[in-house]
Design a protein around this motif. Structure first.
Motif, PDB file in Angstrom:
ATOM      1  N   ASP A 277     -28.050 -41.962  32.962  1.00  0.00           N
ATOM      2  CA  ASP A 277     -27.310 -43.148  33.396  1.00  0.00           C
ATOM      3  C   ASP A 277     -27.704 -44.330  32.530  1.00  0.00           C
ATOM      4  O   ASP A 277     -28.888 -44.556  32.294  1.00  0.00           O
ATOM      5  N   ALA A 278     -26.736 -45.105  32.103  1.00  0.00           N
ATOM      6  CA  ALA A 278     -27.039 -46.335  31.375  1.00  0.00           C
ATOM      7  C   ALA A 278     -27.330 -47.468  32.345  1.00  0.00           C
ATOM      8  O   ALA A 278     -27.957 -48.455  31.983  1.00  0.00           O
ATOM      9  N   GLU A 279     -26.872 -47.300  33.596  1.00  0.00           N
ATOM     10  CA  GLU A 279     -27.002 -48.345  34.614  1.00  0.00           C
ATOM     11  C   GLU A 279     -26.400 -49.627  34.064  1.00  0.00           C
ATOM     12  O   GLU A 279     -25.270 -49.626  33.652  1.00  0.00           O
ATOM     13  N   ASP A 280     -27.158 -50.706  33.999  1.00  0.00           N
ATOM     14  CA  ASP A 280     -26.574 -51.969  33.546  1.00  0.00           C
ATOM     15  C   ASP A 280     -26.935 -52.294  32.099  1.00  0.00           C
ATOM     16  O   ASP A 280     -26.825 -53.419  31.661  1.00  0.00           O
ATOM     17  N   ARG A 281     -27.353 -51.288  31.347  1.00  0.00           N
ATOM     18  CA  ARG A 281     -27.735 -51.497  29.949  1.00  0.00           C
ATOM     19  C   ARG A 281     -26.675 -50.922  29.020  1.00  0.00           C
ATOM     20  O   ARG A 281     -25.861 -50.098  29.416  1.00  0.00           O
ATOM     21  N   ARG A 282     -26.721 -51.346  27.775  1.00  0.00           N
ATOM     22  CA  ARG A 282     -25.790 -50.802  26.785  1.00  0.00           C
ATOM     23  C   ARG A 282     -26.131 -49.334  26.536  1.00  0.00           C
ATOM     24  O   ARG A 282     -27.298 -49.001  26.310  1.00  0.00           O
ATOM     25  N   PRO A 283     -25.132 -48.447  26.566  1.00  0.00           N
ATOM     26  CA  PRO A 283     -25.411 -47.019  26.373  1.00  0.00           C
ATOM     27  C   PRO A 283     -26.150 -46.724  25.073  1.00  0.00           C
ATOM     28  O   PRO A 283     -27.058 -45.896  25.048  1.00  0.00           O
ATOM     29  N   GLU A 284     -25.783 -47.425  24.007  1.00  0.00           N
ATOM     30  CA  GLU A 284     -26.422 -47.180  22.712  1.00  0.00           C
ATOM     31  C   GLU A 284     -27.921 -47.469  22.772  1.00  0.00           C
ATOM     32  O   GLU A 284     -28.727 -46.749  22.184  1.00  0.00           O
ATOM     33  N   ASP A 285     -28.287 -48.534  23.493  1.00  0.00           N
ATOM     34  CA  ASP A 285     -29.705 -48.886  23.616  1.00  0.00           C
ATOM     35  C   ASP A 285     -30.467 -47.827  24.402  1.00  0.00           C
ATOM     36  O   ASP A 285     -31.573 -47.434  24.029  1.00  0.00           O
ATOM     37  N   VAL A 286     -29.876 -47.371  25.492  1.00  0.00           N
ATOM     38  CA  VAL A 286     -30.528 -46.346  26.319  1.00  0.00           C
ATOM     39  C   VAL A 286     -30.667 -45.048  25.530  1.00  0.00           C
ATOM     40  O   VAL A 286     -31.732 -44.424  25.517  1.00  0.00           O
ATOM     41  N   GLU A 287     -29.609 -44.644  24.859  1.00  0.00           N
ATOM     42  CA  GLU A 287     -29.642 -43.401  24.076  1.00  0.00           C
ATOM     43  C   GLU A 287     -30.719 -43.459  23.000  1.00  0.00           C
ATOM     44  O   GLU A 287     -31.499 -42.519  22.830  1.00  0.00           O
ATOM     45  N   ARG A 288     -30.771 -44.575  22.285  1.00  0.00           N
ATOM     46  CA  ARG A 288     -31.768 -44.724  21.216  1.00  0.00           C
ATOM     47  C   ARG A 288     -33.185 -44.720  21.790  1.00  0.00           C
ATOM     48  O   ARG A 288     -34.072 -44.028  21.297  1.00  0.00           O
ATOM     49  N   GLU A 289     -33.391 -45.472  22.868  1.00  0.00           N
ATOM     50  CA  GLU A 289     -34.720 -45.568  23.467  1.00  0.00           C
ATOM     51  C   GLU A 289     -35.207 -44.209  23.975  1.00  0.00           C
ATOM     52  O   GLU A 289     -36.344 -43.803  23.713  1.00  0.00           O
ATOM     53  N   VAL A 290     -34.348 -43.501  24.673  1.00  0.00           N
ATOM     54  CA  VAL A 290     -34.736 -42.191  25.199  1.00  0.00           C
ATOM     55  C   VAL A 290     -34.994 -41.214  24.054  1.00  0.00           C
ATOM     56  O   VAL A 290     -35.990 -40.486  24.054  1.00  0.00           O
ATOM     57  N   ALA A 291     -34.126 -41.203  23.060  1.00  0.00           N
ATOM     58  CA  ALA A 291     -34.297 -40.285  21.926  1.00  0.00           C
ATOM     59  C   ALA A 291     -35.581 -40.588  21.163  1.00  0.00           C
ATOM     60  O   ALA A 291     -36.334 -39.676  20.821  1.00  0.00           O
ATOM     61  N   GLU A 292     -35.845 -41.864  20.908  1.00  0.00           N
ATOM     62  CA  GLU A 292     -37.055 -42.228  20.163  1.00  0.00           C
ATOM     63  C   GLU A 292     -38.318 -41.876  20.934  1.00  0.00           C
ATOM     64  O   GLU A 292     -39.287 -41.385  20.367  1.00  0.00           O
ATOM     65  N   ARG A 293     -38.305 -42.128  22.221  1.00  0.00           N
ATOM     66  CA  ARG A 293     -39.511 -41.901  23.021  1.00  0.00           C
ATOM     67  C   ARG A 293     -39.737 -40.441  23.383  1.00  0.00           C
ATOM     68  O   ARG A 293     -40.868 -40.003  23.501  1.00  0.00           O
ATOM     69  N   HIS A 294     -38.655 -39.695  23.587  1.00  0.00           N
ATOM     70  CA  HIS A 294     -38.821 -38.373  24.177  1.00  0.00           C
ATOM     71  C   HIS A 294     -38.326 -37.211  23.326  1.00  0.00           C
ATOM     72  O   HIS A 294     -38.643 -36.071  23.625  1.00  0.00           O
ATOM     73  N   LEU A 295     -37.549 -37.479  22.308  1.00  0.00           N
ATOM     74  CA  LEU A 295     -37.015 -36.371  21.527  1.00  0.00           C
ATOM     75  C   LEU A 295     -37.567 -36.313  20.112  1.00  0.00           C
ATOM     76  O   LEU A 295     -37.344 -35.354  19.407  1.00  0.00           O
ATOM     77  N   SER A 296     -38.270 -37.335  19.693  1.00  0.00           N
ATOM     78  CA  SER A 296     -38.847 -37.306  18.350  1.00  0.00           C
ATOM     79  C   SER A 296     -40.318 -36.930  18.435  1.00  0.00           C
ATOM     80  O   SER A 296     -40.911 -36.930  19.498  1.00  0.00           O
TER      81      SER A 296
END
Length: 139
Positions: free
Chosen positions: A29-48
């Motif tokens: 869920d992006a909730e009230d944030r920009r989807p691009e920001d959430v996607e980047r943050e999650v990918a950087e923190r958890h997928l790299s």
């Protein structure tokens, strides 16, 4: 059910398990944030860095928006989730089930919402659902 912050330890465990068990696309869920920001943050923190490889797709404003469109409820668009889709879904849920909607009811909600619905029509109205389906087809 507690909300998961994009960078919480619990989120990391869920993402790793999802990628190992179900493939390469993770929906959040992006909730009230920009989807691009959430996607980047999650990918950087958890997928790299050995956390796994995959694609994160953020539903905006929330995953319930898809059901909101499928049920043809009034306010489903790109507004804060507590004002738009979640409020519409909660009202629908209270009418149908005589109790407030909770995230744990999401599978039942989707079953009700998408039973006999023309998915193409829902995809036309929901950018995040279209992005998610495109990501699934690519991976």
């Amino acid at each position: 059910m507690e909300a998961l912050r994009p960078c919480s330890g619990k989120m990391a465990r869920i993402l790793r398990a999802a990628l190992m068990d179900y493939g390469r696309v993770v929906l959040v869920d992006a909730e009230d944030r920009r989807p691009e920001d959430v996607e980047r943050e999650v990918a950087e923190r958890h997928l790299s860095g050995g956390g796994g490889r995959g694609l994160v797709v953020a539903a905006r404003p929330c995953i319930e928006e898809w059901a909101c469109h499928a049920l043809r409820l009034e306010v489903c668009g790109d507004v804060p989730p507590d004002v738009g889709p979640l409020r519409s879904i909660d009202q629908y849920w209270r009418r149908r089930h005589e109790r407030p909607y909770q995230k744990r009811f999401l599978p039942m909600l989707f079953e009700e919402a998408f039973s006999g619905v023309d998915l193409d029509e829902v995809v036309k109205r929901s950018v995040s659902l279209r992005r998610f389906l495109e990501a699934l087809l690519k991976n």
